[in-house]
Design an enzyme around this catalytic site. Structure first.
Site, PDB file in Angstrom:
ATOM      1  N   CYS A  12      15.428 -38.753  97.261  1.00 59.21           N
ATOM      2  CA  CYS A  12      16.234 -39.393  98.301  1.00 59.21           C
ATOM      3  C   CYS A  12      16.597 -40.825  97.903  1.00 59.21           C
ATOM      4  CB  CYS A  12      15.466 -39.400  99.624  1.00 59.21           C
ATOM      5  SG  CYS A  12      15.219 -37.768 100.356  1.00 59.21           S
ATOM      6  N   CYS A  61      14.961 -20.580 126.421  1.00 59.07           N
ATOM      7  CA  CYS A  61      15.838 -20.821 125.282  1.00 59.07           C
ATOM      8  C   CYS A  61      15.161 -20.352 123.998  1.00 59.07           C
ATOM      9  CB  CYS A  61      16.182 -22.306 125.182  1.00 59.07           C
ATOM     10  SG  CYS A  61      16.992 -22.960 126.666  1.00 59.07           S
ATOM     11  N   ASP A  82       7.998 -36.917 119.995  1.00 59.87           N
ATOM     12  CA  ASP A  82       8.249 -35.681 120.731  1.00 59.87           C
ATOM     13  C   ASP A  82       8.087 -34.452 119.850  1.00 59.87           C
ATOM     14  OD1 ASP A  82       8.824 -34.358 123.087  1.00 59.87           O
ATOM     15  OD2 ASP A  82      10.988 -34.353 122.748  1.00 59.87           O
TER      16      ASP A  82
END
Length: 369
Positions: A317, A19, A277
């Protein structure tokens, strides 16, 4: 200690696909050892044994990669055997697997059904958008193989959801993709924005997203979803349902939407543990499950300051009126602010009144309060 979540990579970064946008392939390229090969059964047993000793509640294990099915069905049968061996009244194991689907056979699917695995299947929309970036090692598209696997899961009654990586191609074809997903009967959908390689966030790749493009995608998808919801057809799109949870002041189920990192345990094939991850890199190693306890691993996480670092939210933010819903996003996407900030701002501007109405509908349907 209550519940425990583990993400295990039994095949490390090994995969039968190529991919274009694979973030884990990119991560592997940025560490000393690209692939740790296949997880040995002795390491698997240490994981399950120590998890059972540490957890007091539900231990949810998700197998990911690379491509986890490359490790072979016998390995997963051993997973179930070991879980039964170490499971007690205080801990219950649940399992999930994220797969590209191309290696699933009838034997695999029978096993997944019998042992109640929740299956995540990677499918990037219609054939055109999927095959553009999800090719096999010979350069051929994989759409037909994946759809065949999904039909087999459906026929056997295996619980599954669809994970779609939002690329530049998906953005342009979301109405076609949504119609196709409805036609196929897909009811549980995840859409995650495509990531650029580490350190190259500002560069432009064929698959790269722009804030403008992603904003249009979110708005178009919401329109389609909301129209169905008003007609009484519920399509479970994880992102929108997480925002509904947040409107009811419930914590989101995704750490990237919480605005700060949570204690994750990403376990590579060699037993090394990492905090996320997106950060399975040498400098983020927390220890090895063979030689370290979960208590020691969590102490290393604290010393590293991984979670503490994520609490540093940009001032821009915090000043935003949509911060209570956006919360700055996952730190992997942050610099001065979220890299897709403009997309989310446009999305909230466009959808908030209807999102609030959707929350009322969900409250009636599912008793959310």
């Amino acid at each position: 200690m209550a519940d425990l979540s583990l993400l295990i990579k039994p095949s490390s970064s090994l995969c039968n696909l190529r991919c274009s946008y694979c973030f884990y392939y990119d991560e592997a390229k940025n560490r000393e050892t690209e692939s740790y090969g296949f997880m040995k059964e002795e390491i698997l047993e240490e994981v399950i044994k120590k998890a059972a000793q540490y957890c007091k509640g539900t231990c949810n294990i998700v197998f990911q990669g690379g491509e986890p099915t490359l490790r072979g069905l016998d390995f997963f049968k051993e997973v179930v055997r070991l879980q039964k061996k170490y499971e007690t009244k205080e801990v219950k194991f649940t399992n999930g697997i994220q797969t590209n689907g191309t290696k699933l056979t009838k034997d695999w699917i029978s096993f997944l059904k019998e042992n109640h695995f929740l299956v995540g299947i990677s499918l990037d929309g219609i054939e055109f958008t999927h095959d553009m970036f999800r090719k096999d090692a010979s350069g051929k598209g994989t759409f037909e193989q994946v759809v065949k696997a999904i039909k087999m899961l459906e026929e056997e009654g295996v619980d599954y959801n669809i994970l779609t990586v939002v690329t530049s191609a998906v953005v342009k074809k979301i109405s076609h993709i949504y119609s196709f997903y409805k036609e196929m009967g897909f009811e549980y959908l995840q859409f995650i924005p495509c990531l650029n390689p580490l350190g190259k966030e500002e560069e432009k790749y064929e698959y790269s997203l722009t804030p403008q493009g992603y904003g249009k995608f979110l708005n178009s998808l919401f329109d389609l979803w909301y129209q169905d919801l008003e007609r009484g057809k519920v399509v479970h799109i994880q992102l929108f349902e997480e925002y509904i949870r947040m409107l009811f002041r419930q914590p989101p189920g995704l750490c990237g939407m919480a605005g700060f990192c949570t204690p994750q345990h990403i376990i590579e094939a060699d037993g090394e543990v990492y905090p996320c991850d997106f950060y399975v890199l040498d400098e983020y190693k927390l220890g090895n499950i063979v030689s370290n306890s979960f208590e020691e691993i969590n102490e290393a996480r604290s010393i590293l300051g991984f979670i503490e670092e994520s609490l540093e939210i940009p001032k821009k933010c915090k000043a935003c009126k949509y911060y209570p819903l956006c919360r700055g996003g996952c730190k992997r996407y942050r610099k001065e602010h979220h890299m897709l900030c403009k997309a989310y701002y446009e999305f909230f501007e466009y959808t908030i009144p209807r999102l609030e109405k959707a929350a009322v509908i969900y409250q009636k349907l599912y008793g959310i309060s």
